[in-house]
Motif scaffolding. Structure first.
Motif, PDB file in Angstrom:
ATOM      1  N   ALA A 194       0.842  -1.194   0.000  1.00  0.00           N
ATOM      2  CA  ALA A 194       0.000   0.000   0.000  1.00  0.00           C
ATOM      3  C   ALA A 194       0.875   1.241   0.000  1.00  0.00           C
ATOM      4  N   LEU A 195       0.334   2.278  -0.575  1.00  0.00           N
ATOM      5  CA  LEU A 195       0.988   3.583  -0.550  1.00  0.00           C
ATOM      6  C   LEU A 195       0.243   4.485   0.424  1.00  0.00           C
ATOM      7  N   ALA A 196       0.973   5.006   1.400  1.00  0.00           N
ATOM      8  CA  ALA A 196       0.397   6.003   2.298  1.00  0.00           C
ATOM      9  C   ALA A 196       0.681   7.368   1.678  1.00  0.00           C
ATOM     10  N   LEU A 197      -0.369   8.075   1.332  1.00  0.00           N
ATOM     11  CA  LEU A 197      -0.250   9.344   0.618  1.00  0.00           C
ATOM     12  C   LEU A 197      -0.737  10.493   1.489  1.00  0.00           C
ATOM     13  N   GLN A 198       0.054  11.577   1.512  1.00  0.00           N
ATOM     14  CA  GLN A 198      -0.372  12.815   2.158  1.00  0.00           C
ATOM     15  C   GLN A 198      -0.238  13.956   1.155  1.00  0.00           C
ATOM     16  N   VAL A 199      -1.231  14.823   1.144  1.00  0.00           N
ATOM     17  CA  VAL A 199      -1.190  16.028   0.316  1.00  0.00           C
ATOM     18  C   VAL A 199      -1.325  17.208   1.267  1.00  0.00           C
ATOM     19  N   LEU A 200      -0.300  18.053   1.309  1.00  0.00           N
ATOM     20  CA  LEU A 200      -0.275  19.136   2.291  1.00  0.00           C
ATOM     21  C   LEU A 200      -0.139  20.488   1.600  1.00  0.00           C
ATOM     22  N   PRO A 201      -0.954  21.469   1.989  1.00  0.00           N
ATOM     23  CA  PRO A 201      -0.781  22.827   1.447  1.00  0.00           C
ATOM     24  C   PRO A 201       0.419  23.505   2.112  1.00  0.00           C
ATOM     25  N   LEU A 202       1.228  24.193   1.318  1.00  0.00           N
ATOM     26  CA  LEU A 202       2.408  24.889   1.843  1.00  0.00           C
ATOM     27  C   LEU A 202       2.240  26.401   1.841  1.00  0.00           C
ATOM     28  N   GLY A 203       1.098  26.873   1.391  1.00  0.00           N
ATOM     29  CA  GLY A 203       0.881  28.313   1.309  1.00  0.00           C
ATOM     30  C   GLY A 203       1.299  28.866  -0.041  1.00  0.00           C
ATOM     31  N   ARG A 204       0.704  29.998  -0.411  1.00  0.00           N
ATOM     32  CA  ARG A 204       0.999  30.665  -1.679  1.00  0.00           C
ATOM     33  C   ARG A 204       0.770  29.755  -2.881  1.00  0.00           C
ATOM     34  N   GLY A 205      -0.202  28.841  -2.744  1.00  0.00           N
ATOM     35  CA  GLY A 205      -0.561  27.982  -3.859  1.00  0.00           C
ATOM     36  C   GLY A 205       0.340  26.786  -4.053  1.00  0.00           C
ATOM     37  N   GLN A 206       1.331  26.600  -3.201  1.00  0.00           N
ATOM     38  CA  GLN A 206       2.242  25.471  -3.334  1.00  0.00           C
ATOM     39  C   GLN A 206       1.718  24.276  -2.534  1.00  0.00           C
ATOM     40  N   ALA A 207       2.085  23.085  -2.980  1.00  0.00           N
ATOM     41  CA  ALA A 207       1.596  21.868  -2.326  1.00  0.00           C
ATOM     42  C   ALA A 207       2.714  20.837  -2.263  1.00  0.00           C
ATOM     43  N   MET A 208       2.636  19.977  -1.247  1.00  0.00           N
ATOM     44  CA  MET A 208       3.619  18.909  -1.087  1.00  0.00           C
ATOM     45  C   MET A 208       2.909  17.564  -1.052  1.00  0.00           C
ATOM     46  N   LEU A 209       3.457  16.610  -1.784  1.00  0.00           N
ATOM     47  CA  LEU A 209       2.959  15.240  -1.772  1.00  0.00           C
ATOM     48  C   LEU A 209       4.004  14.363  -1.102  1.00  0.00           C
ATOM     49  N   THR A 210       3.554  13.497  -0.191  1.00  0.00           N
ATOM     50  CA  THR A 210       4.467  12.524   0.412  1.00  0.00           C
ATOM     51  C   THR A 210       3.900  11.133   0.180  1.00  0.00           C
ATOM     52  N   LEU A 211       4.791  10.199  -0.122  1.00  0.00           N
ATOM     53  CA  LEU A 211       4.413   8.810  -0.369  1.00  0.00           C
ATOM     54  C   LEU A 211       5.337   7.902   0.432  1.00  0.00           C
ATOM     55  N   SER A 212       4.748   6.885   1.053  1.00  0.00           N
ATOM     56  CA  SER A 212       5.561   5.863   1.714  1.00  0.00           C
ATOM     57  C   SER A 212       4.890   4.515   1.488  1.00  0.00           C
ATOM     58  N   LYS A 213       5.684   3.489   1.316  1.00  0.00           N
ATOM     59  CA  LYS A 213       5.165   2.168   0.988  1.00  0.00           C
ATOM     60  C   LYS A 213       5.242   1.274   2.217  1.00  0.00           C
ATOM     61  N   HIS A 214       4.155   0.518   2.468  1.00  0.00           N
ATOM     62  CA  HIS A 214       4.176  -0.424   3.582  1.00  0.00           C
ATOM     63  C   HIS A 214       3.374  -1.663   3.199  1.00  0.00           C
ATOM     64  N   GLN A 215       3.650  -2.814   3.861  1.00  0.00           N
ATOM     65  CA  GLN A 215       2.988  -4.078   3.580  1.00  0.00           C
ATOM     66  C   GLN A 215       1.795  -4.256   4.519  1.00  0.00           C
ATOM     67  N   SER A 216       0.705  -4.796   3.983  1.00  0.00           N
ATOM     68  CA  SER A 216      -0.455  -5.096   4.829  1.00  0.00           C
ATOM     69  C   SER A 216      -1.338  -6.103   4.105  1.00  0.00           C
ATOM     70  N   ALA A 217      -1.581  -7.219   4.720  1.00  0.00           N
ATOM     71  CA  ALA A 217      -2.441  -8.241   4.114  1.00  0.00           C
ATOM     72  C   ALA A 217      -3.908  -7.942   4.324  1.00  0.00           C
ATOM     73  N   LEU A 218      -4.200  -6.939   5.148  1.00  0.00           N
ATOM     74  CA  LEU A 218      -5.583  -6.651   5.486  1.00  0.00           C
ATOM     75  C   LEU A 218      -6.200  -5.580   4.601  1.00  0.00           C
ATOM     76  N   LEU A 219      -5.390  -4.958   3.737  1.00  0.00           N
ATOM     77  CA  LEU A 219      -5.923  -3.874   2.916  1.00  0.00           C
ATOM     78  C   LEU A 219      -6.792  -4.423   1.803  1.00  0.00           C
ATOM     79  N   ASN A 220      -7.854  -3.745   1.510  1.00  0.00           N
ATOM     80  CA  ASN A 220      -8.694  -4.103   0.376  1.00  0.00           C
ATOM     81  C   ASN A 220      -8.022  -3.661  -0.915  1.00  0.00           C
ATOM     82  N   ALA A 221      -8.502  -4.127  -2.014  1.00  0.00           N
ATOM     83  CA  ALA A 221      -7.917  -3.747  -3.299  1.00  0.00           C
ATOM     84  C   ALA A 221      -8.302  -2.328  -3.686  1.00  0.00           C
TER      85      ALA A 221
END
Length: 326
Positions: free
Chosen positions: A293-320
């Motif tokens: 799974a990809l854990a995704l965050q989208v954060l506003p940085l002000g003045r119209g700028q944005a930051m995306l963060t992605l991290s990968k982790h394993q989980s057998a319980l996640l749905n498709a």
């Protein structure tokens, strides 16, 4: 000519028996009852009968000379206060002008400069004092100096000298229509040190962020990708540094969508960032076909700028399907 000026002129120059055959003298006379003053150039010439006296009104010339003298004094004071070293060589390539900053920067003796050395002698002295880079081939060095002057005459010469002392000078050659050439010597050591220090800090910061397992990307207010660390590029399969064109929001979202095989709220994210409607952080968990799974965050940085963060982790319980968690 004012009525009383004639008598004043004759009374001032006098006609003594021992006077020379010719005499030129300047006089400035006041007006009766007023502050106005008139300047004359008086010429006294001996003739057969006696003397001929010619008086020419040169008031405007004297005023122009006064203005010129004042301007020259102002320029002299300005040159003296400059922190940039200044030299001017005339059309014969002799030193015609220099300022005190040049002495401070080069260590050349004032007596040497006052003697109006030639261009080659001047640069020879700089070389002897290690105030210019040591030429690799001294035999061709003088030719290079002449070429440097010719380049300066075309208004194109500028070079940065890294000196053995650790200082850095920016040398600029500026031509003038009458054939003179001026050279400006600017100590940019602090500027260069600050630039190098800033570059090292930026490289260190980039290296630290590239070693993070979390992927990070920053988008500007116009949608351009202005920063992307190694982890983010690896997670979505892009390498902005090797791209021939600038990556934008749509390109990043397209790469994310392709990497996640179409799952995830990418359309909503793109719309929010593009319309500047992102006002608070948004978190998503995006399931992938390989049970990761990809854990995704989208954060506003002000003045119209944005930051995306992605991290990968394993989980057998996640749905498709993609699940929004915040």
């Amino acid at each position: 000519m004012a009525p009383d000026h004639k008598d004043q002129i004759f009374g001032t120059i006098g006609l003594a028996p021992g006077i020379e055959d010719a005499m030129v003298k300047r006089l400035t006379l006041g007006e009766t009852g007023g502050p106005a003053r008139t300047s004359y150039e008086v010429r006294l010439i001996r003739t057969e009968p006696g003397f001929a006296v010619y008086a020419t009104d040169i008031t405007r010339l004297v005023q122009a000379e006064t203005v010129q003298r004042d301007i020259l004094q102002t320029l002299t004071k300005t040159f003296a206060s400059l922190t940039i070293g200044l030299t001017v060589f005339d059309r014969t390539r002799s030193l015609a002008l220099f300022n005190p900053a040049l002495i401070d920067m080069t260590g050349l003796q004032p007596e040497f400069l006052i003697a109006r050395p030639g261009l080659i002698s001047f640069f020879d002295a700089l070389r002897d004092r290690q105030v210019m880079p040591e030429p690799r081939n001294y035999g061709t060095w003088r030719t290079q100096i002449n070429e440097m002057v010719e380049t300066a005459r075309g208004g194109l010469y500028q070079e940065v000298w890294s000196l053995p002392t650790g200082q850095t000078y920016r040398v600029t050659g500026r031509p003038y229509p009458d054939g003179d050439v001026a050279f400006l010597f600017e100590d940019i050591s602090i500027e260069i040190s600050a630039t190098r220090r800033h570059r090292l800090q930026m490289d260190l910061r980039q290296s630290v962020i590239d070693h993070l397992e979390q992927g990070i990307a920053v988008l500007s207010d116009d949608g351009s990708l202005i920063f992307c660390n190694a982890a983010f590029g690896a997670l979505i399969g892009i390498d902005p540094d090797r791209s021939l064109v600038e990556m934008r929001l749509h390109d990043v979202i397209a790469a994310c969508r392709e990497r996640s095989f179409g799952t995830g709220p990418w359309g909503d994210i793109e719309q929010r960032i593009a319309s500047n409607a992102l006002t608070a952080p948004i978190r998503y968990s995006i399931a992938l076909p390989d049970n990761s799974a990809l854990a995704l965050q989208v954060l506003p940085l002000g003045r119209g700028q944005a930051m995306l963060t992605l991290s990968k982790h394993q989980s057998a319980l996640l749905n498709a399907a993609a699940l929004e968690t915040g």
